[in-house]
Design a protein around this motif. Structure first.
Motif, mmCIF file in Angstrom:
data_model
loop_
_atom_site.group_PDB
_atom_site.id
_atom_site.type_symbol
_atom_site.label_atom_id
_atom_site.label_comp_id
_atom_site.label_asym_id
_atom_site.label_seq_id
_atom_site.Cartn_x
_atom_site.Cartn_y
_atom_site.Cartn_z
ATOM 1 N N ASP A 183 58.465 51.389 89.451
ATOM 2 C CA ASP A 183 57.146 51.258 88.560
ATOM 3 C C ASP A 183 57.220 52.205 87.536
ATOM 4 O O ASP A 183 57.430 53.359 87.679
ATOM 5 N N LYS A 228 51.920 47.834 84.914
ATOM 6 C CA LYS A 228 52.413 46.777 85.543
ATOM 7 C C LYS A 228 52.767 45.505 84.811
ATOM 8 O O LYS A 228 51.926 44.978 83.889
ATOM 9 N N LYS A 280 53.541 41.856 83.401
ATOM 10 C CA LYS A 280 52.811 40.627 83.825
ATOM 11 C C LYS A 280 53.908 39.529 83.835
ATOM 12 O O LYS A 280 54.946 39.582 83.245
ATOM 13 N N ARG A 281 53.821 38.732 84.804
ATOM 14 C CA ARG A 281 54.671 37.717 85.210
ATOM 15 C C ARG A 281 54.177 36.513 83.902
ATOM 16 O O ARG A 281 53.116 36.458 83.661
ATOM 17 N N LEU A 282 55.361 35.726 83.693
ATOM 18 C CA LEU A 282 55.057 34.679 82.582
ATOM 19 C C LEU A 282 53.521 33.805 83.107
ATOM 20 O O LEU A 282 53.140 33.253 82.131
ATOM 21 N N SER A 283 53.881 33.577 84.539
ATOM 22 C CA SER A 283 52.856 32.568 84.987
ATOM 23 C C SER A 283 51.278 33.011 84.656
ATOM 24 O O SER A 283 50.402 32.288 84.744
ATOM 25 N N GLU A 284 51.119 34.320 84.565
ATOM 26 C CA GLU A 284 49.812 34.941 84.219
ATOM 27 C C GLU A 284 49.238 34.456 82.942
ATOM 28 O O GLU A 284 48.187 34.650 82.535
#
Length: 79
Positions: free
Chosen positions: A27, A44, A46-50
């Motif tokens: 991290d 952190k 971010k995931r694409l889904s966010e």
């Protein structure tokens, strides 16, 4: 909580804090210097889904079949 600086200039974040923050090996942490204070900020990714629904849809998303058909037509024109 008090920690010591190693001769290599490293510190160890205690396990209890790592667990509470959900930190894992690899991290990234941003160091911010504010006067004589040093602050740490966790980065952190971010995931694409966010990001789903963040931007308004201006054109309806075509179906998979429509996309396949368009690709097939484009490839047929190139031959």
């Amino acid at each position: 909580m008090k920690v010591k600086l190693t001769p290599e200039g490293q510190i160890t974040i205690p396990a209890t804090i790592r667990q509470k923050l959900g930190l894992q090996e690899g991290d990234e942490i941003l160091l911010l210097l504010e006067g004589t204070d040093l602050k740490l900020r966790i980065i952190k990714p971010k995931r694409l889904s966010e990001f789903y629904g963040v931007l308004p849809a201006t054109v309806p998303y075509p179906s998979q079949e429509t996309i396949r058909q368009s690709v097939a037509e484009t490839l047929a024109q190139k031959t």
